[in-house]
Scaffold this motif. Structure first.
Motif, PDB file in Angstrom:
ATOM      1  N   GLU A 499       0.843  -1.181  -0.203  1.00 14.00           N
ATOM      2  CA  GLU A 499      -0.041   0.034  -0.050  1.00 14.00           C
ATOM      3  C   GLU A 499       0.923   1.335  -0.134  1.00 14.00           C
ATOM      4  O   GLU A 499       0.602   2.246  -0.646  1.00 14.00           O
ATOM      5  N   HIS A 500       1.921   1.213   0.812  1.00 16.23           N
ATOM      6  CA  HIS A 500       2.819   2.466   0.689  1.00 16.23           C
ATOM      7  C   HIS A 500       3.977   2.231   0.065  1.00 16.23           C
ATOM      8  O   HIS A 500       5.012   3.029   0.331  1.00 16.23           O
ATOM      9  N   SER A 502       6.541   2.599  -2.871  1.00 21.84           N
ATOM     10  CA  SER A 502       6.495   3.586  -4.033  1.00 21.84           C
ATOM     11  C   SER A 502       7.388   3.059  -5.083  1.00 21.84           C
ATOM     12  O   SER A 502       7.661   3.992  -6.017  1.00 21.84           O
ATOM     13  N   ASN A 529      -3.707   2.466  -4.211  1.00 24.65           N
ATOM     14  CA  ASN A 529      -2.883   3.131  -3.482  1.00 24.65           C
ATOM     15  C   ASN A 529      -1.529   2.337  -3.455  1.00 24.65           C
ATOM     16  O   ASN A 529      -0.801   1.951  -2.517  1.00 24.65           O
TER      17      ASN A 529
END
Length: 592
Positions: A499-500, A502, A529
């Motif tokens: 989800e986080h 990058s 996300n």
């Protein structure tokens, strides 16, 4: 082996005394009872503890010190097991029996002050069983003491095993035998002699294993029932009151035993049950519904079997990860109870549990229900263990490829891999090896770009290690988890871990039938996300409703350039989703 050990000792890695201590610990005997002035002296003193049929101490040495010799030794052990089942050996046995029948009884095995002989006589029916199956039963009763095989001998009219155990354990062994006489009798153990004390258990002329089966059913012991069926007990037999073993299991509330008997009454090894609804994609795929009974007649490919539905009669290819059988599950339980080491904590808990075998079976069945991919993982573990498979490691200039690696090979990769290696490919890996690789914190800081995992069923524990890796490594851009390697829970956990994230731009989940509509919400949320640019969901069991949910996220996320989906959903999605024309250039519908 002597030569290889000698080379290690000459280099001082390790010292001979360290090897002697390791062997003594394995054999549960004082190191002072071994001679180790030099390598030859050590091997000479070990000779009473291994023979043609039993190589446990040699395997311990190779596993601990000689990883390069593992393949040869495991191939030898496999060939011994095959020979033990062969018609040639049966012919040899019959000749030996005729000769021995006219000879006086053999003298007791040679022992020392530190060891005592243990002679176990079994019913002739045991001649049809494999050595590994015999070891499983002995481990069931005697635990670690069963590892102390010295040799196996054949005597007229029965099957005889001779063990040598430390004198300090003899009373414990006698107590174990006396506490399990009824159970041992049911499994055809005739008598056990510890040194000069003989404990009679079952009459030699008692060949009625059907009666034993009914007694084991009444006792609620699924382990005994499974072994007795393999010894030839008839699951359809009836007792004096006219009741079948199945009826008695039903009366006693032994549902697991009832299912074993029902399967054993027909095609025990070939009948499987569907775990999920599966929609075949190719013309030769077999579609089926959850709970449907399937007959499997070809397992030549580990992950793609051939069979037919007992409901529709249709035939075709069946993803093995989508089916299970109670009998196979119990065989896998026997496997994890008999091997020297398991790396998954939940399996360690089952092995070390002091409860009854029926309770262990219940805990094991709960485990595989909670983690559906566990069955596929254990199948692969057992197959590689039984065949003695040790794969290979290929090093490229910027990549490393592991195929069916051993845990030792995985640890060597961890030791030698450098930042120049941008890609790791792991195929056909066992759970022990997968844990060895993914649990290494060294991977967290490597400059990896791509991680590929194929034909490697990732259990819950393996997924946890993978999620930790994805959370900590900031350079991985491509993640391929293909071909029967992941289930819904794994997908959900990975989606949460990403989800986080990058850096990951490509996630390929091609051909994972255990990805069902349960994963739809997590995948849809991931697209909203994450940094993903490409996502491949072909050949999964996602429903059309789940695909529509994912398409909505595609509408909201302009970064996704390519979403690969199964063509079977195309028509329904086009007709149902009003904004499809706005995303159609980014969707790739594929038939296969």
């Amino acid at each position: 082996m002597r030569g290889e050990i000698e080379k290690l000792v000459q280099k001082g890695k390790p010292e001979l005394k360290v090897i002697a201590r390791s062997v003594a610990a394995y054999l549960k005997m004082p190191v002072s009872s071994l001679k180790y002035g030099d390598v030859d002296e050590l091997f000479d003193s070990l000779q009473p503890h291994y023979d043609f049929f039993s190589c446990g101490v040699l395997k311990h040495l190779t596993d601990t010190y000689l990883s390069t010799a593992q393949t040869e030794l495991t191939q030898y052990i496999d060939s011994v097991d095959e020979f033990s089942e062969s018609s040639q050996l049966k012919h040899i046995r019959s000749i030996i029996k005729k000769k021995l029948s006219s000879l006086p009884a053999a003298a007791s095995p040679t022992t020392s002050d530190q060891t005592k002989p243990v002679v176990i006589k079994l019913n002739d029916r045991w001649e049809e069983m494999t050595i590994n199956k015999l070891k499983t039963v002995l481990k069931h009763y005697f635990g670690v003491m069963s590892d102390l095989f010295s040799h196996i001998d054949f005597d007229y009219g029965s099957f005889v095993i001779t063990l040598s155990i430390p004198t300090s354990l003899s009373q414990s062994l006698i107590d174990t035998i006396n506490n399990n006489k009824e159970s041992m009798s049911r499994l055809g153990i005739l008598e056990v002699a510890v040194d000069k004390d003989t404990i009679p258990i079952r009459r030699e002329d008692d060949n009625n294993f059907n009666t034993s089966l009914h007694e084991s059913v009444k006792a609620g012991d699924s382990f005994e029932v499974s072994i007795l069926l393999q010894l030839g007990a008839d699951p359809n037999s009836k007792d004096e009151s006219g009741k079948s073993a199945v009826e008695k299991a039903n009366e006693g509330g032994h549902t697991q035993i009832k299912e074993i008997l029902l399967i054993g009454g027909g095609m025990a090894e070939s009948i499987y049950t569907a775990r999920i609804d599966y929609h075949g994609i190719r013309s030769n795929d077999l579609s089926f519904s959850e709970g449907e009974q399937l007959e499997i007649y070809d397992k030549s490919h580990s992950f793609e079997w051939k069979g037919r539905s007992l409901v529709s009669g249709d035939e075709g290819l069946i993803p093995s990860s989508c089916v299970y059988s109670m009998l196979e599950s119990l065989h896998l339980l026997e496997f994890i109870l008999s091997v020297e080491e398991v790396s998954l904590p939940i399996l360690q808990k089952i092995r070390n549990d002091s409860s009854s075998n029926d309770e262990k079976a219940s805990l094991f069945l709960e485990t595989i229900n909670d983690d559906p991919i566990m069955i596929s993982a254990l199948r692969q573990d057992k197959k590689q263990h039984d065949k003695g498979v040790t794969g290979g490691v290929d090093w490229g200039s910027d990549s490393v490829y592991l195929s069916s690696p051993s845990p030792v090979q995985c640890n060597e990769v961890i030791s030698n891999i450098k930042n120049d290696h941008k890609e790791i490919r792991l195929n056909f890996s066992s759970t022990n090896s997968t844990v060895s690789l993914l649990s290494s914190t060294k991977l967290h800081t490597l400059n990896l770009r791509r991680l590929q995992i194929w034909y490697t069923p990732l259990t819950n524990d393996c997924i946890q290690y993978l999620c930790i890796l994805l959370t900590n490594n900031k350079t991985i851009q491509e993640l391929d988890i293909k071909s029967h390697s992941i289930s819904d829970r794994g997908v959900t956990n990975i989606c949460q871990a990403l989800e986080h994230n990058s850096t990951l731009t490509s996630l390929d989940l091609y051909y994972n039938p255990l990805i069902t509509s349960t994963s739809g919400q997590a995948l849809s949320h991931l697209l909203l996300n994450s940094s993903l640019v490409e996502l491949n969901l072909r050949k999964t069991s996602l429903s059309t409703e789940s695909i529509l949910l994912i398409l909505q996220s595609l509408m909201d996320n302009k970064k996704i350039r390519r979403l690969r989906l199964d063509k079977r959903h195309k028509e329904a999605c086009i007709n149902t989703y009003p904004n499809y024309h706005l995303i159609q250039d980014r969707v790739d519908w594929s038939r296969y």
